[in-house]
Each structure stands twice: as structure tokens, then as C-alpha cells.
Design an enzyme around this catalytic site. Structure first.
Site, PDB file in Angstrom:
ATOM      1  N   GLU A  32      -3.498 -15.487 -23.055  1.00 35.24           N
ATOM      2  CA  GLU A  32      -2.212 -15.593 -22.362  1.00 35.24           C
ATOM      3  C   GLU A  32      -1.676 -17.019 -22.352  1.00 35.24           C
ATOM      4  O   GLU A  32      -0.679 -17.317 -21.713  1.00 35.24           O
ATOM      5  CB  GLU A  32      -2.272 -14.999 -20.952  1.00 35.24           C
ATOM      6  N   CYS A  36      -2.514  -5.910 -22.331  1.00 38.83           N
ATOM      7  CA  CYS A  36      -2.445  -5.392 -20.956  1.00 38.83           C
ATOM      8  C   CYS A  36      -1.245  -5.895 -20.166  1.00 38.83           C
ATOM      9  O   CYS A  36      -1.142  -5.637 -18.984  1.00 38.83           O
ATOM     10  CB  CYS A  36      -3.738  -5.689 -20.209  1.00 38.83           C
ATOM     11  N   ASN A  47       2.582 -10.977 -20.088  1.00 41.63           N
ATOM     12  CA  ASN A  47       3.417 -11.550 -19.019  1.00 41.63           C
ATOM     13  C   ASN A  47       3.276 -13.068 -19.044  1.00 41.63           C
ATOM     14  O   ASN A  47       4.251 -13.807 -18.992  1.00 41.63           O
ATOM     15  CB  ASN A  47       2.987 -11.016 -17.654  1.00 41.63           C
ATOM     16  N   ASP A  48       2.035 -13.511 -19.136  1.00 40.76           N
ATOM     17  CA  ASP A  48       1.830 -14.958 -19.143  1.00 40.76           C
ATOM     18  C   ASP A  48       2.106 -15.580 -20.502  1.00 40.76           C
ATOM     19  O   ASP A  48       2.645 -16.676 -20.579  1.00 40.76           O
ATOM     20  CB  ASP A  48       0.403 -15.289 -18.685  1.00 40.76           C
ATOM     21  N   HIS A  82       0.819  -1.208   0.000  1.00 37.52           N
ATOM     22  CA  HIS A  82       0.000   0.000   0.000  1.00 37.52           C
ATOM     23  C   HIS A  82       0.858   1.265   0.000  1.00 37.52           C
ATOM     24  O   HIS A  82       0.514   2.268  -0.610  1.00 37.52           O
ATOM     25  CB  HIS A  82      -0.952  -0.013   1.202  1.00 37.52           C
ATOM     26  N   ARG A 122       7.885 -16.786 -14.940  1.00 38.22           N
ATOM     27  CA  ARG A 122       8.096 -15.334 -14.954  1.00 38.22           C
ATOM     28  C   ARG A 122       8.656 -14.796 -13.638  1.00 38.22           C
ATOM     29  O   ARG A 122       9.109 -13.666 -13.559  1.00 38.22           O
ATOM     30  CB  ARG A 122       6.790 -14.603 -15.312  1.00 38.22           C
TER      31      ARG A 122
HETATM   32  C1  PEP Z   1      -0.443 -10.853 -18.122  1.00 34.73           C
HETATM   33  O1  PEP Z   1      -0.331 -12.065 -17.926  1.00 34.73           O
HETATM   34  O2  PEP Z   1       0.213 -10.239 -18.977  1.00 34.73           O
HETATM   35  C2  PEP Z   1      -1.380 -10.065 -17.307  1.00 34.73           C
HETATM   36  C3  PEP Z   1      -1.635  -8.814 -17.599  1.00 34.73           C
HETATM   37  O3  PEP Z   1      -1.924 -10.659 -16.230  1.00 34.73           O
HETATM   38  P1  PEP Z   1      -1.147 -10.868 -14.845  1.00 34.73           P
HETATM   39  O4  PEP Z   1       0.141 -10.112 -14.924  1.00 34.73           O
HETATM   40  O5  PEP Z   1      -2.065 -10.376 -13.788  1.00 34.73           O
HETATM   41  O6  PEP Z   1      -0.959 -12.345 -14.819  1.00 34.73           O
HETATM   42 MG    MG Z   2      -1.749 -13.084 -16.691  1.00 35.78          MG
END
Ligand code: PEP
Ligand code: MG
Length: 576
Positions: free
Chosen positions: A426, A497, A449-450, A190, A460
Site C-alpha cells: 500500500e 483488499c 485505498n492507501d 454497530h 483519502r
Molecule cells: C487499503 O489501504 O486499501 C486497505 C484495505 O486497508 P485500510 O483501508 O484498512 O487502510
Molecule cells: Mg490500508
């Protein structure tokens, strides 16, 4: 006198900016805990002591709320609710009464247990929560031992600390401290959110900072790179003085493009959206401008309100209303993987019962969340999105469940609009069957990311193989392009995203691919807009074409580097 030598420390970048000044070092150190057994006569006194100290701390926190914006008040309320938790009180009192331990030992023991339970799951988010609980525990112990709370002095501009609690972050904010260096903590603590939102330069996770930096040492804090340099040599100092000036000018320039579109020089426009982790971040998004939310991660809510439809409904509705008419994309709980919900052991949790797989097995949780999301969509700007989809069947089953819950609510007399329905892309298997499920979808959002993790088979979060993890890998770029082409053919909005949307190298490629939306950390929205406004779509398209013929992420990086050098050299200065 021998002058001190320059020390360079690396941490996690939390909030960008450059500051040079004198360090004020805070260290709590160990607090001795009296673990003796008490006599029966002492029990009442110890219980009274616990209650008094706890009530005083609650009072202090209540006082700290005065004059603060609503979103910070909410964070303080979370701390207050932990302190007032009836279960915590019962456990502490039981230990005093039944095991005849001192109040300080009972607090130390129970708080420690609670924190350990959270830490066990190994996720940074839960570690951050554990650290906050430990900090409250230490504040209670300090109350018992009559130790002074740390206070910010007029002259303190850069605080170096072993950790930082929410109330301390508030004090830091109120007293005009400019930069904070913290040994512990992660991006989701936070305090980190407060610093990011209120533009206090911050670097977290700087190991041994309070031991290696002394009170009064001259330090340079570089929040964008997560770098701290103590006792800089003259040349380093001169370099950073210039960089600081440039950064200030650059930031001023950003406010000038606030009202302008995220369009390339040759007129191709992109939608920029925010990623948020807690509802309070919406205030920051509003301050930056007229943006929607492309990813509202609900995992942080999961632990507090997973069974509470009314509370979830209120939260989703409030955020959706604040954003209207811009969209709010709520992602269903992405639990499992590293965010485990029970003690069930999985050999490969990231390949296990995660995201939509878990929700389809736990329809009780899924139904509660879906009901709350649908009911919250009275204005019609909510988009609903499911994580970790690997297969066609999952989309079919989820869509069926989605429509069933909708019908149930209608039969119960609720009035709302059907949220837009989308999936996260993902898992690589999904990419190549996406076109066959497009008729069930309104949009897709690529989680790089995934998709990077699963395409490269690189965990990751594993630092030992992090050198292999890169969203610039040509295979990943190819998948983003493939999904975008399917989206165009099938009339689906394509959002991205993952972290690639806040990486200048990634942004060039996403522009060239022609995705519809980039969704990213709110504090980088204006920087991303500035970068897009500096480049040409046609040129970026060319770069993508070349990138798809390269072999490695570093080749892709070098290719984009040359372009950035030409079009946006300032980026290389601040972020390389
Ligand atoms: C991703 O996997 O890129 C994503 C945005 O989701 P998270 O990072 O929450 O797994
Ligand atoms: Mg993800």
C-alpha cells in the site's frame, strides 16, 4: 392544500435495497440537565438514583438479548460492559459525592468527557464509538427523568432518526422495520453492521433528516446509492417503483449463483474473500457461503484487547475455527495515521508512525498480538499480514521478530502451525522492490485505498480533494498489474483488499489483470461473483491493456462503462 415539494438527501450507503413508504420520524431532542449543587443529605439519594437507573438499563439490555443470534448478543454485551465499567461508576459517584452535583449532571458530564476523548482522534471508528457512548448517556438521563424509550410500532416500516443505539437497532430488526435513515453514524457503527448483516436497507450520515422529513411523509430509500427522496414527484416515484421491482428480481437471481464458482464466461476462476472489521461478521460470511477472509482488520479490537493475549487468542481462534478450512488473514494492528494511540502530535500522521512502523517501535503490543495469532493457528488456516510496509528492512525485521516469537512459544510448549506470512502493498515504494523480498513472503495483499492515497498524494479522508482520489487512476492500475506480474513470477498469492474490489469498474480491471483473489465487503460477494460470471477474461485483459495507455481516471471509467453497458447493464442501473 399545497403539496409538499420533493427533497433529495444524500448520505452514506450502509445497506443496499430500495424501499418506498411512509416515514416514522424519531427525535430525541435536547434533554435539560439539572446542574445545581446538591446538599450533603441528598448525596446518598442521587447515588442510589444513578445505580437504579443504570441497573434498569442493564436489565433492559439483558432482556433485549433473548432469542437473538450470538453475534448481536455480543454487541449488546459491549454496551452492558460500558455501563458496568467500574471506572465510569467511580467517576460518576465522585462527582456526586465530592463536587455535590446531581446524578444527571454527573452522568452528562462524565459521559460527555469520555465521548470527547474518543472524538478528538477524528477517526470515523472512534466517532462511532463516541456516539454509542453518548446514546447510553442519554438513555441513563431518560431513565432519571422518567422519559419514555422509543418503541417501534407495528406499522413502522421506515424509521428516520437522529441516531440509533444498538438496542434500538435490535428492536428495529425484531419488529420487521424495512429501512432506516440516520442523521449520524458511519460504516463501522454497530448499528450499521447489524443493518448490513440482516439486510435492513440503511442510509447513514443524512444531515438534518429528522428536520427535513416529517412523520408520515412518503420517502424513497435507496441504500445502494445512499439516497433518500422525500415527497417524490410522480415521475420519480414511477422510476423507483420500477427500480425496486428490478432490484428484487436481481437479488433473487443472486441466491441462484450461491453455489457456483466466481468464474468468467471463458473459464478463468477467481477466489473471492471477505473483509471483516469485527469477529461477529464471520456469521454473515458463513451465511453467504464457503469463503475465506482476506482481511481481518484488528484495529477495532485494539482499543479493547491490545494488552490481553488470552482474549485475542480466543477471538482469533474462534474465527479461524469457524472458517476452517478456508483461510483467515489477520492483519496486524494498523494503528497510527488517523487511528492514533496517544496524544502525540504528528504534522502528517498518514506519513508518520503508522502500521508496521509503530509496531516495530512498540514490540510489547506487537509481541502480544503475534503470540495470540500464532497460538490460535492450531488448524493451520491463519495468514498473518503486516500493514503500511514501505521498505525491505521492515520486512526483514518483522520476519525475524515473527520467527523469534514462534520460537519463544515453542519453547513454552505451545502447539500450533506457523501462519503464512504476507505484507500489504500500500506504499508505492514497495511495488518496485517487491521481487527482491519475495523469498520472505507467502502472499501479498494490495491495499488500494492507501496505495491510491500515497500514489496521488491525496489524503483519502479529505473531502476538499476527494475529486482527485480515484483507484481507477492509470498509475494505480499499473501498480496492481506490476505487483500481480511479480507475484506470478515469484509464486506469491496476490490478493486485492481495498475498495476497488467492491467497485464494478475496479472488478473488471482486476479480472483483466488476473489477480488471484478479490477481498471485499461480505454483503457484496455474490454481486461480485455475478459480475465476474457475466464477463470474459480475454475481453477484460484487453480493457486493461487499453486502460494502461490512458491518462486519467475518468478516461478509464468511460472505457469500462462501455463494457459494463454491454455485459452488465443492471449494475449501472443500481449503482450509478
Ligand atoms: C487499503 O489501504 O486499501 C486497505 C484495505 O486497508 P485500510 O483501508 O484498512 O487502510
Ligand atoms: Mg490500508
Amino acid at each position: 392544500m399545497k403539496s409538499k415539494s420533493e427533497i433529495v438527501l444524500k448520505g452514506i450507503p450502509i445497506s443496499p435495497g430500495i424501499l418506498i413508504g411512509e416515514a416514522t420520524v424519531w427525535r430525541i431532542g435536547e434533554i435539560h440537565v439539572d446542574s445545581r449543587k446538591i446538599s450533603v443529605e441528598e448525596i446518598e439519594k442521587e447515588i442510589e438514583l444513578f445505580k437504579k437507573v443504570r441497573d434498569n438499563l442493564v436489565k433492559d439490555l439483558e432482556l433485549a438479548k433473548v432469542d437473538l443470534p450470538e453475534e448481536i448478543v455480543k454487541l449488546i454485551d459491549v454496551q452492558i460492559s460500558i455501563l458496568k465499567d467500574v471506572e465510569l461508576e467511580k467517576q460518576v459517584m465522585d462527582l456526586i459525592k465530592e463536587k455535590r452535583r446531581t446524578a444527571e449532571f454527573a452522568i452528562y458530564h462524565i459521559i460527555g468527557q469520555k465521548a470527547e476523548q474518543l472524538e478528538k482522534f477524528g477517526t470515523q471508528y472512534l466517532k462511532d464509538r463516541a456516539q454509542e457512548i453518548r446514546k447510553l448517556g442519554r438513555d441513563l438521563l431518560k431513565g432519571i427523568k422518567n422519559l419514555e424509550k422509543r418503541k417501534v410500532r407495528e406499522e413502522d416500516k421506515i424509521i428516520v432518526t437522529d441516531d440509533v443505539a444498538v438496542d434500538e437497532a435490535v428492536e428495529i430488526l425484531k419488529r420487521g422495520v424495512k429501512a432506516v435513515i440516520v442523521e449520524g453514524g458511519g460504516k463501522t457503527s454497530h448499528a450499521a453492521i447489524i443493518f448490513r448483516d440482516y439486510k435492513i436497507i440503511a442510509v447513514f450520515g443524512v444531515e438534518n433528516a429528522t428536520k427535513r422529513i416529517a412523520n408520515g411523509d412518503m420517502v424513497i430509500v435507496d441504500g445502494a446509492k445512499g439516497l433518500v427522496i422525500a415527497n417524490p414527484q410522480d415521475a420519480t416515484l414511477a422510476h423507483y417503483q420500477k427500480l425496486q421491482e428490478d432490484y428484487i428480481k436481481y437479488e433473487q437471481g443472486l441466491s441462484e449463483i450461491k453455489e457456483l464458482p466466481a468464474a468468467t464466461l471463458d473459464g478463468r476462476e477467481f477466489v473471492l474473500m471477505a473483509n471483516i472489521d469485527i469477529p461477529e461478521e464471520i456469521e454473515l460470511v458463513k451465511e453467504i457461503g464457503d469463503y475465506g477472509v482476506g482481511l481481518f482488520r484488528t484495529e477495532l479490537l485494539f482499543y479493547s484487547v491490545k494488552d490481553d493475549e488470552e482474549r485475542q487468542y480466543e477471538i482469533y481462534r474462534e474465527v479461524a475455527h469457524k472458517l476452517y478450512p478456508f483461510p483467515l488473514t489477520i492483519r496486524a494492528f494498523d494503528i497510527g495515521g488517523d487511528k492514533a494511540i496517544d496524544n502525540y502530535y504528528e504534522r502528517n500522521p498518514f506519513l508518520g508512525l503508522r502500521g508496521i512502523r509503530l509496531l516495530l517501535q512498540r514490540k510489547d503490543l506487537f509481541r502480544t498480538q503475534l503470540r495470540a495469532i500464532m497460538r490460535a493457528n492450531d488448524l493451520g488456516n491463519i495468514r498473518f499480514m503486516i500493514p503500511m510496509v514501505c521498505c525491505h528492512e521492515e520486512v526483514v525485521e518483522t520476519k525475524k521478530f515473527f520467527l523469534k516469537v514462534k520460537k519463544e512459544l515453542e519453547q513454552e510448549g505451545y502447539k500450533f502451525q506457523q501462519p503464512k506470512f504476507g505484507i500489504m502493498v500500500e506504499v508505492p515504494s514497495l511495488v518496485f522492490v517487491l521481487d527482491k523480498m519475495a523469498d520472505m513472503l507467502d502472499f501479498v495483499s494490495i491495499g488500494t485505498n492507501d496505495i491510491t492515497q500515497y500514489t496521488l498524494a491525496v489524503d483519502r479522508k479529505n473531502p476538499r480533494i476527494s475529486y482527485l482520489f480515484s483507484h481507477l487512476h492509470p498509475s494505480v492500475i499499473y501498480m496492481i498489474k506490476y505487483v500481480t506480474d511479480v507475484g506470478r513470477k515469484k509464486n506469491l498469492i496476490v490478493d486485492v483488499c481495498g475498495e476497488i474490489s467492491s467497485d464494478p469498474y475496479g472488478i473488471i480491471l482486476l479480472v483483466g489483470i488476473g489477480v488471484d483473489e478479490l477481498s471485499l465487503t461480505p454483503s457484496l460477494i455474490l454481486e461480485t461473483k455475478k459480475l465476474i460470471r457475466n464477463i470474459e477474461f480475454k475481453e477484460a485483459e484487453n480493457i486493461v491493456e487499453k486502460a494502461l495507455n490512458l491518462k486519467t481516471p475518468s478516461e478509464v471509467k468511460s472505457l469500462v462503462y462501455e463494457y459494463l453497458k454491454e455485459r452488465a447493464p443492471y449494475i449501472l442501473e443500481f449503482y450509478e
